[in-house]
Design a protein around this motif. Structure first.
Motif, PDB file in Angstrom:
ATOM      1  N   VAL A   1      30.278  28.229   9.931  1.00  0.00           N
ATOM      2  CA  VAL A   1      30.252  29.619  10.398  1.00  0.00           C
ATOM      3  C   VAL A   1      29.335  30.452   9.508  1.00  0.00           C
ATOM      4  N   GLU A   2      29.417  30.242   8.201  1.00  0.00           N
ATOM      5  CA  GLU A   2      28.570  30.988   7.267  1.00  0.00           C
ATOM      6  C   GLU A   2      27.090  30.728   7.539  1.00  0.00           C
ATOM      7  N   ARG A   3      26.724  29.472   7.676  1.00  0.00           N
ATOM      8  CA  ARG A   3      25.311  29.124   7.883  1.00  0.00           C
ATOM      9  C   ARG A   3      24.793  29.693   9.194  1.00  0.00           C
ATOM     10  N   VAL A   4      25.586  29.596  10.227  1.00  0.00           N
ATOM     11  CA  VAL A   4      25.177  30.139  11.523  1.00  0.00           C
ATOM     12  C   VAL A   4      24.998  31.653  11.417  1.00  0.00           C
ATOM     13  N   ALA A   5      25.915  32.312  10.719  1.00  0.00           N
ATOM     14  CA  ALA A   5      25.817  33.766  10.561  1.00  0.00           C
ATOM     15  C   ALA A   5      24.547  34.150   9.797  1.00  0.00           C
ATOM     16  N   TYR A   6      24.247  33.430   8.722  1.00  0.00           N
ATOM     17  CA  TYR A   6      23.049  33.752   7.944  1.00  0.00           C
ATOM     18  C   TYR A   6      21.772  33.531   8.746  1.00  0.00           C
ATOM     19  N   VAL A   7      21.725  32.476   9.525  1.00  0.00           N
ATOM     20  CA  VAL A   7      20.542  32.232  10.363  1.00  0.00           C
ATOM     21  C   VAL A   7      20.396  33.346  11.385  1.00  0.00           C
ATOM     22  N   TRP A   8      21.503  33.713  12.032  1.00  0.00           N
ATOM     23  CA  TRP A   8      21.462  34.784  13.032  1.00  0.00           C
ATOM     24  C   TRP A   8      21.017  36.104  12.393  1.00  0.00           C
ATOM     25  N   ILE A   9      21.591  36.442  11.249  1.00  0.00           N
ATOM     26  CA  ILE A   9      21.247  37.707  10.588  1.00  0.00           C
ATOM     27  C   ILE A   9      19.790  37.711  10.160  1.00  0.00           C
ATOM     28  N   TYR A  10      19.308  36.603   9.630  1.00  0.00           N
ATOM     29  CA  TYR A  10      17.914  36.539   9.195  1.00  0.00           C
ATOM     30  C   TYR A  10      16.955  36.660  10.373  1.00  0.00           C
ATOM     31  N   ARG A  11      17.289  36.008  11.464  1.00  0.00           N
ATOM     32  CA  ARG A  11      16.392  36.008  12.624  1.00  0.00           C
ATOM     33  C   ARG A  11      16.549  37.244  13.496  1.00  0.00           C
ATOM     34  N   ARG A  12      17.729  37.875  13.459  1.00  0.00           N
ATOM     35  CA  ARG A  12      18.007  39.048  14.285  1.00  0.00           C
ATOM     36  C   ARG A  12      18.578  40.196  13.447  1.00  0.00           C
ATOM     37  N   PRO A  13      17.844  40.660  12.446  1.00  0.00           N
ATOM     38  CA  PRO A  13      18.392  41.698  11.572  1.00  0.00           C
ATOM     39  C   PRO A  13      18.736  42.995  12.302  1.00  0.00           C
ATOM     40  N   ASP A  14      17.964  43.326  13.351  1.00  0.00           N
ATOM     41  CA  ASP A  14      18.270  44.547  14.116  1.00  0.00           C
ATOM     42  C   ASP A  14      19.598  44.421  14.853  1.00  0.00           C
ATOM     43  N   ALA A  15      19.872  43.242  15.391  1.00  0.00           N
ATOM     44  CA  ALA A  15      21.138  43.022  16.089  1.00  0.00           C
ATOM     45  C   ALA A  15      22.309  43.120  15.109  1.00  0.00           C
ATOM     46  N   PHE A  16      22.124  42.577  13.903  1.00  0.00           N
ATOM     47  CA  PHE A  16      23.179  42.666  12.890  1.00  0.00           C
ATOM     48  C   PHE A  16      23.413  44.124  12.495  1.00  0.00           C
ATOM     49  N   ALA A  17      22.336  44.862  12.247  1.00  0.00           N
ATOM     50  CA  ALA A  17      22.464  46.272  11.881  1.00  0.00           C
ATOM     51  C   ALA A  17      23.129  47.064  12.998  1.00  0.00           C
ATOM     52  N   SER A  18      22.780  46.742  14.237  1.00  0.00           N
ATOM     53  CA  SER A  18      23.394  47.413  15.381  1.00  0.00           C
ATOM     54  C   SER A  18      24.883  47.094  15.473  1.00  0.00           C
ATOM     55  N   ALA A  19      25.238  45.831  15.225  1.00  0.00           N
ATOM     56  CA  ALA A  19      26.658  45.437  15.248  1.00  0.00           C
ATOM     57  C   ALA A  19      27.436  46.173  14.165  1.00  0.00           C
ATOM     58  N   LEU A  20      26.833  46.331  12.996  1.00  0.00           N
ATOM     59  CA  LEU A  20      27.497  47.087  11.928  1.00  0.00           C
ATOM     60  C   LEU A  20      27.678  48.542  12.336  1.00  0.00           C
ATOM     61  N   GLY A  21      26.658  49.096  12.984  1.00  0.00           N
ATOM     62  CA  GLY A  21      26.725  50.491  13.412  1.00  0.00           C
ATOM     63  C   GLY A  21      27.795  50.749  14.451  1.00  0.00           C
ATOM     64  N   SER A  22      28.201  49.707  15.164  1.00  0.00           N
ATOM     65  CA  SER A  22      29.219  49.889  16.196  1.00  0.00           C
ATOM     66  C   SER A  22      30.636  49.777  15.654  1.00  0.00           C
ATOM     67  N   LEU A  23      30.784  49.434  14.371  1.00  0.00           N
ATOM     68  CA  LEU A  23      32.125  49.344  13.785  1.00  0.00           C
ATOM     69  C   LEU A  23      32.704  50.750  13.625  1.00  0.00           C
ATOM     70  N   PRO A  24      33.915  50.977  14.128  1.00  0.00           N
ATOM     71  CA  PRO A  24      34.495  52.318  14.033  1.00  0.00           C
ATOM     72  C   PRO A  24      34.890  52.666  12.600  1.00  0.00           C
ATOM     73  N   GLY A  25      34.434  53.836  12.149  1.00  0.00           N
ATOM     74  CA  GLY A  25      34.861  54.361  10.867  1.00  0.00           C
ATOM     75  C   GLY A  25      34.215  53.734   9.650  1.00  0.00           C
ATOM     76  N   TRP A  26      33.260  52.828   9.839  1.00  0.00           N
ATOM     77  CA  TRP A  26      32.622  52.191   8.681  1.00  0.00           C
ATOM     78  C   TRP A  26      31.143  52.085   8.961  1.00  0.00           C
ATOM     79  N   ARG A  27      30.338  52.729   8.161  1.00  0.00           N
ATOM     80  CA  ARG A  27      28.894  52.740   8.371  1.00  0.00           C
ATOM     81  C   ARG A  27      28.159  52.215   7.136  1.00  0.00           C
ATOM     82  N   PRO A  28      28.310  50.934   6.848  1.00  0.00           N
ATOM     83  CA  PRO A  28      27.589  50.412   5.684  1.00  0.00           C
ATOM     84  C   PRO A  28      26.117  50.207   6.009  1.00  0.00           C
TER      85      PRO A  28
END
Length: 130
Positions: free
Chosen positions: A15-42
């Motif tokens: 799971v960790e390796r898949v997540a890192y590959v996804w985040i590296y290849r799709r950083p905008d999607a990861f940032a967007s997913a973080l932005g959709s978290l309620p009450g937490w804007r890291p």
């Protein structure tokens, strides 16, 4: 260790390796997913650092579970080979030294893909990247 236990451990650790590959290849999607978290804007770097800690906890849990399944806690006689134990501790120590050095050289932004999130970071070629 039976194969179902091996498969469970492999899937959990993958799971960790898949997540890192996804985040590296799709950083905008990861940032967007973080932005959709309620009450937490890291920042994306902070979000990835948080995931890093969660993944390390998962690794420790899987390793502990693996040792428990192998009987390391109930059969301490399995740890009576001093050369094996010393070699294992030396390898773990060397790995942790390299991890620490990577954090020292790259810094938080470098380790957690800051360049993929638009931060301007210098190229480093000192140890361990030399």
């Amino acid at each position: 260790m039976t194969s179902p236990h091996f498969i469970v451990a492999a899937v959990l650790l993958a799971v960790e390796r898949v997540a890192y590959v996804w985040i590296y290849r799709r950083p905008d999607a990861f940032a967007s997913a973080l932005g959709s978290l309620p009450g937490w804007r890291p920042s994306p770097v902070d979000g990835l650092a948080t995931l890093f800690v969660a993944f390390k906890l998962l690794q420790v849990a899987v390793f502990g579970w693996w040792l428990w399944r192998a009987g390391a806690f109930t059969r301490p006689d399995r740890l009576d080979e001093p050369l094996v134990l010393a070699s294992g501790l030396l390898l773990v120590g060397a790995g942790q030294f390299l991890n620490l050095r990577v954090f020292q050289v790259l810094g938080r932004n470098g380790v957690f893909y800051g360049n993929r999130f638009g931060l301007d970071l210098p190229w480093r070629d000192d140890f361990p990247f030399s």
